[in-house]
Structure formats: structure tokens, C-alpha cells
Write an enzyme that holds these catalytic residues in place. Structure first.
Site, PDB file in Angstrom:
ATOM      1  N   ASP A  30      22.198 -64.682  27.128  1.00 48.87           N
ATOM      2  CA  ASP A  30      21.414 -63.885  26.180  1.00 48.87           C
ATOM      3  C   ASP A  30      19.945 -63.801  26.603  1.00 48.87           C
ATOM      4  OD1 ASP A  30      21.150 -62.299  23.937  1.00 48.87           O
ATOM      5  OD2 ASP A  30      20.703 -63.975  22.605  1.00 48.87           O
ATOM      6  N   HIS A  47      19.154 -55.966  32.048  1.00 49.75           N
ATOM      7  CA  HIS A  47      20.572 -56.253  32.321  1.00 49.75           C
ATOM      8  C   HIS A  47      20.828 -56.344  33.827  1.00 49.75           C
ATOM      9  CE1 HIS A  47      21.419 -56.060  28.153  1.00 49.75           C
ATOM     10  NE2 HIS A  47      21.247 -54.754  28.034  1.00 49.75           N
ATOM     11  N   LEU A 141      37.038 -71.785  42.382  1.00 46.36           N
ATOM     12  CA  LEU A 141      36.291 -71.596  41.130  1.00 46.36           C
ATOM     13  C   LEU A 141      36.968 -70.510  40.305  1.00 46.36           C
ATOM     14  CD1 LEU A 141      33.809 -71.961  39.263  1.00 46.36           C
ATOM     15  CD2 LEU A 141      32.621 -70.269  40.674  1.00 46.36           C
TER      16      LEU A 141
HETATM   17  C1  IPE Z   1      22.361 -60.315  26.610  1.00 44.26           C
HETATM   18  O1  IPE Z   1      21.049 -59.895  26.463  1.00 44.26           O
HETATM   19  C2  IPE Z   1      23.240 -59.298  27.272  1.00 44.26           C
HETATM   20  C3  IPE Z   1      24.190 -58.648  26.364  1.00 44.26           C
HETATM   21  C4  IPE Z   1      24.388 -58.958  25.123  1.00 44.26           C
HETATM   22  C5  IPE Z   1      24.971 -57.569  26.914  1.00 44.26           C
HETATM   23  P1  IPE Z   1      20.567 -59.034  25.212  1.00 44.26           P
HETATM   24  O2  IPE Z   1      20.682 -57.586  25.586  1.00 44.26           O
HETATM   25  O3  IPE Z   1      21.289 -59.421  23.982  1.00 44.26           O
HETATM   26  O4  IPE Z   1      19.045 -59.446  25.150  1.00 44.26           O
HETATM   27  P2  IPE Z   1      18.186 -59.736  23.845  1.00 44.26           P
HETATM   28  O5  IPE Z   1      18.913 -60.770  23.053  1.00 44.26           O
HETATM   29  O6  IPE Z   1      18.062 -58.424  23.129  1.00 44.26           O
HETATM   30  O7  IPE Z   1      16.895 -60.225  24.386  1.00 44.26           O
HETATM   31  C1  IPE Z   2      25.866 -62.453  22.645  1.00 49.37           C
HETATM   32  O1  IPE Z   2      24.587 -61.942  22.644  1.00 49.37           O
HETATM   33  C2  IPE Z   2      26.767 -61.573  23.479  1.00 49.37           C
HETATM   34  C3  IPE Z   2      26.556 -61.628  24.925  1.00 49.37           C
HETATM   35  C4  IPE Z   2      25.726 -62.403  25.553  1.00 49.37           C
HETATM   36  C5  IPE Z   2      27.374 -60.733  25.699  1.00 49.37           C
HETATM   37  P1  IPE Z   2      24.099 -60.964  21.485  1.00 49.37           P
HETATM   38  O2  IPE Z   2      22.675 -60.662  21.778  1.00 49.37           O
HETATM   39  O3  IPE Z   2      25.021 -59.818  21.362  1.00 49.37           O
HETATM   40  O4  IPE Z   2      24.262 -61.880  20.199  1.00 49.37           O
HETATM   41  P2  IPE Z   2      23.452 -61.890  18.841  1.00 49.37           P
HETATM   42  O5  IPE Z   2      23.288 -60.442  18.422  1.00 49.37           O
HETATM   43  O6  IPE Z   2      22.136 -62.531  19.158  1.00 49.37           O
HETATM   44  O7  IPE Z   2      24.288 -62.704  17.923  1.00 49.37           O
HETATM   45 MG    MG Z   3      20.893 -60.820  22.532  1.00 50.38          MG
END
Ligand code: IPE
Ligand code: IPE
Ligand code: MG
Length: 253
Positions: A30, A47, A141
Site C-alpha cells: 500500500d 504504481h 519460490l
Molecule cells: C496500493 O497503493 C496499490 C493498490 C491498491 C493497487 P494505493 O494506490 O492504495 O496507494 P495509496 O494508499 O492511495 O497511497
Molecule cells: C489494499 O490497499 C489493496 C492492495 C494493496 C491491492 P487499499 O489502498 O485498496 O486498501 P484501503 O482502501 O486502504 O483499505
Molecule cells: Mg491504499
């Protein structure tokens, strides 16, 4: 104390002995969006940077002889993001996965994807399928990517599959136990995660591996995912090795 080195070496010196390392590490990757925001670039650039961190994590796990690594890449709830962001996330898989085949073969990585595969665009499904087929005989792995994954959905489909067998007379409901139920989950064959890492600083599991993490040790790292480097991974494993897992028993017994 031995010094970890970030390199292309097959193994790395690490002060945590192999027997004290987790067999299976699961990661909620995340913070890509916040990482991008800090730099004034698009979420999509975040990303893309995140995929580099994923490559580094896979490489480190390979170097440490970790058996299984499961990465949360796209949740069933992530469809609620903008169409542009969703499309970019899907496109990254199609663009980047084929380029990893050679390294996965060289390092003995067995690739698998879990999640609702029927809900993915065809070109994503076929990129996942291709990587699974090519690496199917590898055994070093076990790398699992959770794509269109939701743990509640996984549990519901398992219950439905078992109910279908029972209704057909092929399964006696009294034979349903934890082992049989776990075999109906998408993670069938993988040991439960010993260590769950979440980057980005939030203390929640966001519908990830709810059944499987019953006794996992949880490590929350405040770094955003693109900043999660080898040092961060080694720190997480070191902290894991210091914990005492009790599995419900009394300490000292
Ligand atoms: C995690 O990073 C990647 C996915 C959920 C696909 P986020 O896109 O959720 O990044 P934040 O949490 O908005 O910073
Ligand atoms: C969790 O991240 C999903 C992934 C990393 C793919 P999100 O950013 O979607 O989760 P929330 O919204 O913080 O719960
Ligand atoms: Mg996120």
C-alpha cells in the site's frame, strides 16, 4: 553481525538464521498513490514505481530462500477507483509480466495468481495464465499475485463449492473440517503466511487472506510501497524472528 548487501547475488548474508525466517510472507503493498502525491507525479507513476519494489521484494525472498511470497496487487474493492487508474493497473501486468519470465525460470520461481479470474480483462488473464504455465515445474519460490482478490469472496466460493459437492451427494457435510475447507480456498497448497507486512502505515487487513492469517505476525511499515527496499524487508524479517509465537498456548510451555 553480517552485512546485508543489495546485489544480484544468489544468496545474501543475513544475521537471522534460516530456521528463524518466515516460510511464507504476505504483503499488502500500500501507498503507491501517496508516494506519487509527495513527488507531484501521477498515481499511475506511483504504481509503476511499485512494480519495481515488487521485483526487489521477490528477489530478496529468493536470495533468502523464503518458500512463499504472496503480493496483494488488486483487490475486489479497487474497481471503485477511476477507470483510468484501473486500466493503468491492468496494463502494467500485461506490459511487465512477460519480461519477467526469464528471471523467474532462472531463479526457480513458481508463479500463480489468485482471485476472481473471470472478472479480469482477457489480456490480463492470458498474461497470468502464460506465466503460470511457463513456471509450473519450478519449486524454489512460490510467488502468488492476488489480482481481483477479496478474501470474503474466496471464502464464499469455497463454501459454495463444498455445498455443491454435498448437494450432489459427493461429500458428507460432517466431513467438512479445516483441512478440507482450506483446500477449497484459492491458496490451496500454500502454507499459511507466517508474516504479514503492510506498507503505508495503516493498521488494517483490507479483505486480504482473512482465513490464512489467523496466526500470522503482523508488521506495519510506515514507508510507502515504492520505498520498501531490501533493508526494509530484512528489518521486517528480523523483527519477526524476535517475536514469540504462542498459538494460544501459555508462554514458557
Ligand atoms: C496500493 O497503493 C496499490 C493498490 C491498491 C493497487 P494505493 O494506490 O492504495 O496507494 P495509496 O494508499 O492511495 O497511497
Ligand atoms: C489494499 O490497499 C489493496 C492492495 C494493496 C491491492 P487499499 O489502498 O485498496 O486498501 P484501503 O482502501 O486502504 O483499505
Ligand atoms: Mg491504499
Amino acid at each position: 553481525m553480517s552485512q546485508p548487501i543489495d546485489s544480484e547475488e544468489a544468496t545474501i548474508d543475513f544475521d537471522v538464521p534460516a530456521k528463524d525466517r518466515p516460510r511464507h510472507i504476505a504483503i499488502i503493498m500500500d501507498g503507491n498513490g501517496r508516494w506519487a502525491e509527495r513527488r507531484g507525479v501521477t498515481r499511475i507513476e506511483g504504481h509503476r514505481a511499485g512494480t519495481q519494489a515488487a521485483r526487489a521484494a521477490i528477489r530478496t525472498c529468493g536470495q533468502l530462500g523464503i518458500e512463499a511470497l504472496t503480493l496483494y496487487s488488486f483487490s475486489t474493492e479497487n474497481w471503485s477507483r477511476s477507470a483510468e487508474e484501473v486500466a493503468a493497473l491492468m496494463a502494467l501486468v500485461v506490459e511487465l509480466l512477460p519480461g519477467e519470465h526469464d528471471e523467474m525460470m532462472e531463479k526457480g520461481v513458481r508463479f500463480r495468481a489468485i482471485g476472481d479470474r473471470t472478472g479480469l480483462p482477457n489480456e490480463v488473464e492470458s498474461a497470468l495464465h502464460h506465466a503460470e504455465r511457463i513456471t509450473q515445474d519450478n519449486d524454489r519460490l512460490h510467488l502468488t499475485i492476488a489480482m481481483n482478490y477479496g478474501s470474503r469472496q474466496e471464502i464464499v466460493q469455497a463454501a459454495r463449492a463444498l455445498a455443491t459437492q454435498a448437494a450432489a451427494g459427493d461429500l458428507d457435510p460432517s466431513n467438512i473440517d479445516e483441512t478440507l475447507f482450506a483446500e477449497a480456498l484459492w491458496t490451496d497448497g500454500l502454507p499459511d503466511p507466517d508474516l504479514l507486512i503492510r506498507t503505508g502505515g495503516d493498521y488494517r487487513v483490507s479483505n486480504f487472506l482473512l482465513w490464512q492469517i489467523s496466526y500470522a505476525e503482523i508488521h506495519v511499515d510506515t514507508r510507502f510501497w515504492p520505498d520498501f527496499d531490501q533493508t526494509a524487508m530484512l528489518e521486517a524479517i528480523r523483527e519477526y524472528a524476535r517475536r514469540h509465537r504462542r498459538f494460544g498456548a501459555r508462554p514458557g510451555k
